[in-house]
Motif scaffolding. Structure first.
Motif, PDB file in Angstrom:
ATOM      1  N   ARG A 150       0.834  -1.207   0.000  1.00  0.00           N
ATOM      2  CA  ARG A 150       0.000   0.000   0.000  1.00  0.00           C
ATOM      3  C   ARG A 150       0.863   1.249   0.000  1.00  0.00           C
ATOM      4  O   ARG A 150       0.576   2.233  -0.644  1.00  0.00           O
ATOM      5  N   ASN A 187      -3.595  -2.816   7.261  1.00  0.00           N
ATOM      6  CA  ASN A 187      -2.324  -3.241   6.676  1.00  0.00           C
ATOM      7  C   ASN A 187      -1.430  -3.746   7.793  1.00  0.00           C
ATOM      8  O   ASN A 187      -1.579  -3.350   8.948  1.00  0.00           O
ATOM      9  N   THR A 215      -1.272   6.937  -3.041  1.00  0.00           N
ATOM     10  CA  THR A 215      -1.480   6.942  -1.590  1.00  0.00           C
ATOM     11  C   THR A 215      -2.140   8.249  -1.167  1.00  0.00           C
ATOM     12  O   THR A 215      -1.580   9.054  -0.432  1.00  0.00           O
TER      13      THR A 215
END
Length: 465
Positions: free
Chosen positions: A31, A52, A112
């Motif tokens: 990510r 995550n 992101t």
RNA sequence: UCCCCUGUAGCUCAGUCGGUAGAGCAGCUGACUGUUAAUCAGCGGGUCGCUGGUUCGAGCCCAGCCGGGGGAGCCA
């Protein structure tokens, strides 16, 4: 590379079932990654949950593969599970081995940062990798399961009704034709299209509802439900309509309208509670980022006793209301969404079940009341949305049904002999309703557009992926 | 289908009175850091949705078309 052994992130972070100091293998997608001289952090998500897991690399210069590990890449990360030194996560992984499985170059479109839902719709093949759409799809799966659990636990049978239908008058909207004709050379007879030449020897459509067939099964098995796709060719361009959507339609024999209301109320409460209890992590995300009122709204439905109010009473209440409506209120007109929302949000401030609608504005299959002017229809209205469930007690009296079908102008009554037949032999009172699965999911997640709760939505001018 | 809004860099957007484009983020390079929407410096990046019109000159004005969003209707 070994793909067979792995620990899902949910087992570590949600279920908390992995002991500190265990060796774990994570397979997932990066990510975000932060690399500096003395330490690097890789955040990996494997889709098993919202969260995550962070891998920590103490000596980044010993891992040249880090240069190729970018946002979006798939990796295999092995290491020791430890309590995190940093803030923001309970556990992290001391990375012993980090392997690049599939690289993602700089053209990977998901960054992101926050993306608009409109943009993500255009990359619907990649959006499940985002937080929001990961959560939507996980909740969608859980709610589908909850639907089966609810009905199976009650002894309802799950039945499959046909998606291909030859009846052109099931009630709702425009239909999609299906055919194997060569469209440049359609067989004709006396100027008309000759459907006898077509695949089924008849004119056929994609179904708009499984209800009529559902009734056939209910009058044999007792209680049944359908849960499957339906298709409407309406040119509706709204946030609540899709051309292909899933619907749940329970049908109960030996049941009247109040039984139907009881079931609808219990069902909605069950689904909402299930979401809050079984999808807590994803639901918390929706509550924080999508709709801050979400938990209050759902709790409101779960704890409320649904108000039951006849159409006639509702009209009286609306006529007395100080509110000015765009569409004037009067007995006999169909309820507009502004009216429905006023009733549920302003007058009752909780879910409302309206029932006994004027016969003229409702479908042929609904049971006629003794007054002759109203039928045993019901709509469940909830705050913020309005109608979420529509249903009725069905007309079980053969003569009454047949007369009403004729009155409603249904042609080729012979095509419906099977629907009438269950009223000829062993007819029983029965009732059921329909709940739009995708709309229920909108309510549960707080997502405002049906295109964002359906993985690959079909709407006018859009059938991609 | 109707009404309103909108289309500019990979994304989100600004662009004044008509004078051929700018920011933040992302990306790349480097520095720095137990970081976590990291931070700092530098660099590259554009058929201004498409077609036509007005004009000396159009991202800007006009017309048509296409796409997107919101609302309404139909409904689930």
């Amino acid at each position: 590379m070994d793909y067979k052994t792995r620990t899902k992130i949910a087992v570590i972070l949600i279920e908390d079932r992995v002991a500190v100091d265990s060796d774990v293998i994570i397979l997932g997608w990066v990510r975000t990654i932060r690399v500096s001289k003395n330490v690097a952090f890789v955040e990996v998500n494997d889709g098993s949950c919202m969260k995550n897991i962070q891998g920590v690399i103490e000596q980044p210069e010993n891992l040249p593969v880090l240069d190729k590990i970018t946002t979006g890449a798939s990796v295999r990360m092995q290491g020791r599970l430890v309590a995190s030194q940093g803030k923001g996560q309970k556990y992290e992984i001391e990375v012993k081995s980090l392997l690049l499985v599939g690289e993602a170059d700089t053209s990977y479109p998901i960054q992101t940062k926050r993306h608009s839902f409109e943009f993500l719709r255009e990359i619907a093949h990649l959006r499940p990798r985002t937080n929001t759409f990961g959560a939507v799809n996980r909740v969608r799966s859980k709610i589908a399961y909850a639907i089966h659990k609810f009905y199976q636990d009650k002894g309802f049978y799950y039945i499959h009704t046909p998606l291909i239908s030859a009846s052109d008058c099931e009630g709702a909207g425009d239909l999609f034709h299906i055919t194997t004709f060569d469209l440049d050379n359609i067989p004709r007879k006396d100027g008309q299209i000759d459907w006898h030449e077509d695949f089924f020897g008849d004119e056929t459509y994609l179904t708009v509802s499984g209800q009529l067939e559902g009734e056939l099964l209910a009058t044999a098995l007792g209680d049944i439900y359908t849960f499957g796709p339906t298709f409407r060719a309406e040119n509706s361009n709204t946030s609540r309509h899709a051309s292909e959507f899933w619907m749940i339609e329970p049908e109960m024999a030996w049941a009247e309208l109040d039984d139907n209301m009881d079931l609808a109320e219990e069902f909605l409460k069950y689904l909402f509670r299930f979401a809050l209890e079984e999808c807590a992590d994803d639901m918390e995300f929706f509550g924080r980022w999508v709709d801050k009122e979400l938990h209050r709204t759902l709790e409101g439905v779960i704890t409320a006793e649904f108000e039951r109010c006849s159409y006639t009473e509702a009209i009286t209440l609306l006529e007395k209301a100080k509110q000015k409506f765009e569409f004037p209120v009067k007995w006999g007109v169909d309820m507009q969404s502004e009216h429905e929302r006023y009733l549920t949000e302003k007058i009752f401030k909780k879910p409302v079940i309206l029932y006994d609608y004027p016969e003229e504005i409702k479908s042929f299959y609904m049971r006629v009341n003794d007054d002759g002017r109203t039928v045993r229809a019901m709509d469940v209205l909830v705050p913020k949305v309005g109608e979420i469930i529509g249903g009725s007690q069905r007309e079980e009296r053969y003569d009454v049904l047949k007369a009403r079908m004729e009155k409603k102008g249904i042609k080729n009554l012979d095509n419906y002999y099977w629907y009438l037949d269950i009223r000829r032999w062993g007819s029983v009172p029965h009732a059921g309703f329909g709940l739009g699965f995708d709309r229920a999911l909108m309510y549960i997640t707080g997502m405002a557009n049906i295109r964002d709760v359906t993985p690959f939505p079909r709407v006018p001018n859009w059938a991609k992926f």
